[in-house]
Design a protein around this motif. Structure first.
Motif, PDB file in Angstrom:
ATOM      1  N   CYS A 174      32.727 -12.842  28.191  1.00  0.00           N
ATOM      2  CA  CYS A 174      33.555 -12.369  27.099  1.00  0.00           C
ATOM      3  C   CYS A 174      34.502 -11.499  27.441  1.00  0.00           C
ATOM      4  N   LEU A 175      34.341 -10.532  28.325  1.00  0.00           N
ATOM      5  CA  LEU A 175      35.285  -9.837  28.987  1.00  0.00           C
ATOM      6  C   LEU A 175      36.334 -10.502  29.578  1.00  0.00           C
ATOM      7  N   ARG A 176      36.107 -11.587  30.420  1.00  0.00           N
ATOM      8  CA  ARG A 176      37.116 -12.427  31.105  1.00  0.00           C
ATOM      9  C   ARG A 176      38.017 -13.258  29.914  1.00  0.00           C
ATOM     10  N   GLU A 177      37.343 -13.555  29.003  1.00  0.00           N
ATOM     11  CA  GLU A 177      38.420 -14.459  27.938  1.00  0.00           C
ATOM     12  C   GLU A 177      39.369 -13.424  27.173  1.00  0.00           C
ATOM     13  N   PHE A 178      38.641 -12.224  26.802  1.00  0.00           N
ATOM     14  CA  PHE A 178      39.411 -11.403  26.205  1.00  0.00           C
ATOM     15  C   PHE A 178      40.390 -10.798  26.785  1.00  0.00           C
ATOM     16  N   LYS A 179      40.078 -10.233  28.076  1.00  0.00           N
ATOM     17  CA  LYS A 179      41.263  -9.635  29.056  1.00  0.00           C
ATOM     18  C   LYS A 179      42.505 -10.782  29.278  1.00  0.00           C
ATOM     19  N   ASP A 180      42.069 -11.925  29.212  1.00  0.00           N
ATOM     20  CA  ASP A 180      43.098 -12.781  29.725  1.00  0.00           C
ATOM     21  C   ASP A 180      43.820 -13.051  28.216  1.00  0.00           C
ATOM     22  N   ALA A 181      43.261 -12.931  27.264  1.00  0.00           N
ATOM     23  CA  ALA A 181      44.181 -12.801  25.825  1.00  0.00           C
ATOM     24  C   ALA A 181      45.067 -11.925  26.019  1.00  0.00           C
ATOM     25  N   LEU A 182      44.645 -10.530  26.199  1.00  0.00           N
ATOM     26  CA  LEU A 182      45.356  -9.303  26.360  1.00  0.00           C
ATOM     27  C   LEU A 182      46.673  -9.338  27.403  1.00  0.00           C
ATOM     28  N   ASN A 183      46.688 -10.464  28.265  1.00  0.00           N
ATOM     29  CA  ASN A 183      47.854 -10.529  29.011  1.00  0.00           C
ATOM     30  C   ASN A 183      48.999 -10.767  28.219  1.00  0.00           C
ATOM     31  N   TYR A 184      48.891 -11.256  27.022  1.00  0.00           N
ATOM     32  CA  TYR A 184      50.047 -11.602  26.058  1.00  0.00           C
ATOM     33  C   TYR A 184      50.505 -10.573  25.291  1.00  0.00           C
ATOM     34  N   PRO A 185      51.649 -10.418  24.593  1.00  0.00           N
ATOM     35  CA  PRO A 185      51.883  -9.593  23.649  1.00  0.00           C
ATOM     36  C   PRO A 185      51.389 -10.063  22.217  1.00  0.00           C
ATOM     37  N   LEU A 186      50.129  -9.578  21.900  1.00  0.00           N
ATOM     38  CA  LEU A 186      49.498 -10.377  20.882  1.00  0.00           C
ATOM     39  C   LEU A 186      50.006  -9.391  19.652  1.00  0.00           C
ATOM     40  N   PRO A 187      49.658 -10.059  18.517  1.00  0.00           N
ATOM     41  CA  PRO A 187      49.898  -9.457  16.968  1.00  0.00           C
ATOM     42  C   PRO A 187      48.941  -8.309  17.058  1.00  0.00           C
ATOM     43  N   ARG A 188      49.297  -7.105  16.446  1.00  0.00           N
ATOM     44  CA  ARG A 188      48.836  -5.861  16.745  1.00  0.00           C
ATOM     45  C   ARG A 188      47.088  -5.952  16.407  1.00  0.00           C
ATOM     46  N   SER A 189      46.899  -6.468  15.087  1.00  0.00           N
ATOM     47  CA  SER A 189      45.867  -6.860  14.642  1.00  0.00           C
ATOM     48  C   SER A 189      44.879  -7.546  15.417  1.00  0.00           C
ATOM     49  N   TYR A 190      45.145  -8.663  16.296  1.00  0.00           N
ATOM     50  CA  TYR A 190      44.501  -9.318  16.948  1.00  0.00           C
ATOM     51  C   TYR A 190      44.094  -8.450  18.239  1.00  0.00           C
ATOM     52  N   ALA A 191      44.951  -7.570  19.023  1.00  0.00           N
ATOM     53  CA  ALA A 191      44.873  -6.814  19.877  1.00  0.00           C
ATOM     54  C   ALA A 191      43.888  -5.814  19.607  1.00  0.00           C
ATOM     55  N   ALA A 192      43.945  -5.291  18.502  1.00  0.00           N
ATOM     56  CA  ALA A 192      42.934  -4.142  17.893  1.00  0.00           C
ATOM     57  C   ALA A 192      41.708  -4.810  17.888  1.00  0.00           C
ATOM     58  N   GLN A 193      41.469  -5.890  17.334  1.00  0.00           N
ATOM     59  CA  GLN A 193      40.165  -6.487  16.998  1.00  0.00           C
ATOM     60  C   GLN A 193      39.607  -6.747  18.643  1.00  0.00           C
ATOM     61  N   ILE A 194      40.311  -7.293  19.456  1.00  0.00           N
ATOM     62  CA  ILE A 194      39.738  -7.594  20.776  1.00  0.00           C
ATOM     63  C   ILE A 194      39.281  -6.364  21.607  1.00  0.00           C
ATOM     64  N   GLN A 195      40.087  -5.278  21.344  1.00  0.00           N
ATOM     65  CA  GLN A 195      39.799  -3.976  22.113  1.00  0.00           C
ATOM     66  C   GLN A 195      38.582  -3.494  21.728  1.00  0.00           C
ATOM     67  N   LYS A 196      38.335  -3.593  20.246  1.00  0.00           N
ATOM     68  CA  LYS A 196      37.247  -3.060  19.679  1.00  0.00           C
ATOM     69  C   LYS A 196      35.975  -3.822  20.255  1.00  0.00           C
ATOM     70  N   ASP A 197      36.109  -5.133  20.374  1.00  0.00           N
ATOM     71  CA  ASP A 197      34.965  -5.983  21.052  1.00  0.00           C
ATOM     72  C   ASP A 197      34.491  -5.669  22.420  1.00  0.00           C
ATOM     73  N   ILE A 198      35.727  -5.275  22.979  1.00  0.00           N
ATOM     74  CA  ILE A 198      35.598  -4.897  24.457  1.00  0.00           C
ATOM     75  C   ILE A 198      34.739  -3.580  24.581  1.00  0.00           C
ATOM     76  N   ALA A 199      35.273  -2.685  23.629  1.00  0.00           N
ATOM     77  CA  ALA A 199      34.816  -1.103  23.441  1.00  0.00           C
ATOM     78  C   ALA A 199      33.133  -1.586  23.302  1.00  0.00           C
ATOM     79  N   LEU A 200      32.753  -2.407  22.373  1.00  0.00           N
ATOM     80  CA  LEU A 200      31.327  -2.673  22.251  1.00  0.00           C
ATOM     81  C   LEU A 200      30.469  -2.956  23.232  1.00  0.00           C
TER      82      LEU A 200
END
Length: 262
Positions: A174-200
């Motif tokens: 999960c961390l590998r896939e989410f961090k790969d996605a965060l390498n892109y300038p995502l929509p703010r809501s997408y990035a916020a959701q991913i960072q919330k899940d990483i935090a959990l």
């Protein structure tokens, strides 16, 4: 070189769309910004209205009805798009673009439709006056690009796979896939959701270093989406727990001494 945005098409849209929008607002006033989801939910409420939405381009289409609507292929270009509020890494939203947008070919910026990449962010001015078989068929009277972050097939695959790993508690994947996605300038809501899940993920690992990492990810998520009540509450809870843990650690050191002795 990463090709994140359809740069030429969006640049043309920003220039042409600004002129078209200014002309339209001079004639009709500034249109209200609404969500496509609201139009789809209560279509009759929008008949004979001019509104504005933010969307993501899907593809050109062939949905025409020359009998019951004004939309014929000789005059209009048909296309589909998702509302910007739709979460495209969720299967139900991805499978549900709205197919009944029509742009008159006489508009100069309508030619930009043929240059847009899928998922390009577009702001549309809509004049809604056709209703057929329970849904509005929408005439687009102005179009421009907007800075909505990047979405593409690769990003959506990373996030979808990360979500599956999250459900099955495979934290490393999960961390590998989410961090790969965060390498892109995502929509703010997408990035916020991913960072919330990483935090959990970090939070449930429970170690002090992981809890601090969870606090940092949640802080970043709140900055991206400051109006999200749940995110803010979760951040404050984790932050307060970390402060209490730090205070308890200091008290233990004071009580037992630096070497842990009496």
């Amino acid at each position: 070189m990463k090709r994140w945005m359809p740069l030429v098409a969006v640049a043309l849209l920003l220039l042409a769309g600004a002129s078209a929008r200014a002309d339209f607002e001079d004639r009709f006033g500034p249109p209200e910004l609404v969500e496509l989801a609201d139009i789809r939910k209560t279509p009759l409420a929008y008949v004979e209205k001019v509104v504005r939405i933010r969307a993501r381009f899907d593809r050109l289409g062939e949905h025409y009805n020359p009998v019951y609507t004004r939309f014929v292929p000789e005059v209009y270009t048909n296309f589909s798009a998702w509302g910007d509020e739709q979460v495209l890494y969720k299967e139900a939203d991805f499978a549900d673009p709205f197919p009944f947008f029509f742009y008159a070919k006489r508009h100069p910026e309508s030619k930009s439709l043929y240059e847009l990449e899928r998922f390009a962010p577009i702001e549309l001015i809509l004049h809604i006056h056709d209703y057929f078989q329970g849904m509005v068929w929408i005439e687009v009277v102005g179009m421009a690009g907007f800075e909505g972050g990047v979405v593409n097939d690769r990003i959506l695959r990373h996030i979808a796979r990360g979500a599956e790993y999250f459900k099955s508690r495979q934290w490393d994947g999960c961390l590998r896939e989410f961090k790969d996605a965060l390498n892109y300038p995502l929509p703010r809501s997408y990035a916020a959701q991913i960072q919330k899940d990483i935090a959990l993920i970090y939070y449930y690992k429970k170690g002090p270093s992981f809890r601090l990492a969870a606090e940092l990810e949640l802080k970043n998520a709140v900055e991206l989406n400051p109006d999200h009540v749940y995110l803010r509450r979760l951040f404050l809870r984790v932050r307060d727990e970390n402060r209490l843990a730090e205070e308890e650690g200091r008290r233990m050191k004071t009580r037992h001494g630096p070497e842990g002795g009496p």
